[in-house]
Design an enzyme around this catalytic site. Sequence first.
Site, PDB file in Angstrom:
ATOM      1  N   GLU A  55     -11.402  13.158 -12.346  1.00 40.16           N
ATOM      2  CA  GLU A  55     -11.091  14.506 -12.803  1.00 40.16           C
ATOM      3  C   GLU A  55     -11.619  14.752 -14.214  1.00 40.16           C
ATOM      4  OE1 GLU A  55      -7.420  13.121 -10.396  1.00 40.16           O
ATOM      5  OE2 GLU A  55      -9.085  12.236 -11.514  1.00 40.16           O
ATOM      6  N   THR A 199     -14.910 -26.218   1.948  1.00 42.02           N
ATOM      7  CA  THR A 199     -16.156 -25.449   1.952  1.00 42.02           C
ATOM      8  C   THR A 199     -16.933 -25.661   0.664  1.00 42.02           C
ATOM      9  OG1 THR A 199     -15.249 -23.753   3.411  1.00 42.02           O
ATOM     10  CG2 THR A 199     -17.105 -23.107   2.033  1.00 42.02           C
TER      11      THR A 199
END
Length: 368
Positions: A55, A199
């Site tokens: 805005e 991982t």
Amino acid sequence: MFTSDDRRYMTLAIELAAKGRFTTTPNPNVGCVIVKNDQIVGQGYHQRAGEGHAEVNALKQAGINAKGATAYVTLEPCSHYGRTPPCAEGLIKAGVTRVVAAMVDPNPQVAGRGLAMLENAGIETASGLMQEQARALNKGFLKRMEQGLPFVTCKLAASLDGKTALKNGQSKWITGADARKDVQIFRAQSCAILSGADTVITDDAKLNVRLDELEIELPEGQSVRQPLRVIIDSQNRLTPDLALFQIDAPILILRTRLDNQQQWPHYVEQIEIKSQQQKISCRAALEQLAQRGVNHVWLESGATLAGVFTQQKLIDEYVVYLAPKLIGCDGKSLFSLPEITAMDELTQLEFLDVCQIGDDIRITARTR
């Protein structure tokens, strides 16, 4: 209630909001269009936390033309003082006469107060226009505000027969270069990339956004941030010599007990998380991330962690890349899940999108 013009201007506001998806975290993506006498006099979007909201940017462009205008905003204007003043107050001072919000802000600091502030100032308000599209812009922010958890997307890559690696663990590369570039776009939009020690150690993974593979346009003066890299390391197996720690970007290690034996780089933080049988509680981990303002988690892990998150119903969305290759029955599977003995126990998914990325197929599905 809403006209075709209302929809046209809100569509533009939503398109503007999407431009901030790489930079606004932990704030939501918001766009604003200001219209007077059927002419757009101002438009803007939120670019980065701490900087002008949508805005504010639109009002700056509109200037004196904002007086008597209608403002279209994808999210209810804020009503509280944070790092910037309330947007509702700015709209009142600018003299707009009507504000259309796509949706009410679920943030407890706002939650209808912005629209009430506008109404009390004599400004006509309406909300609910294109709400579904507006919610899709901020699924992570909304889930954090409504449920106290981040939105979790689980990324997987497999052969056509659902295998992620050969029996000996080799997996580079199942998918092609185009799919790997596509992953970088998803990583860049996420607040955090979550993985497990397995991982990181097995693949010597860096889990960063590879800028040389990222083909996106950013606002002038803005740069791609590296998401927080979050690693679950219940058994304190990580060491500072791994490739993960050679990139100067924030890393959060989740442990059942702190590791004070290693010398970690300054950008590494380790915290203790509630554990269950010497394993970190995945829900507690997500709750901790939400408390830190993490809206969207991109989960890239092996079959074990992906299986745990799936079993505990912590995954909102799956993004699966399928390569036109066959590995065979001895290959490693996508998930490690306990045996299912009844069809009504299956995890039910809904396909959202299927598209081709280079030689591979990308499937997006969400949990029902």
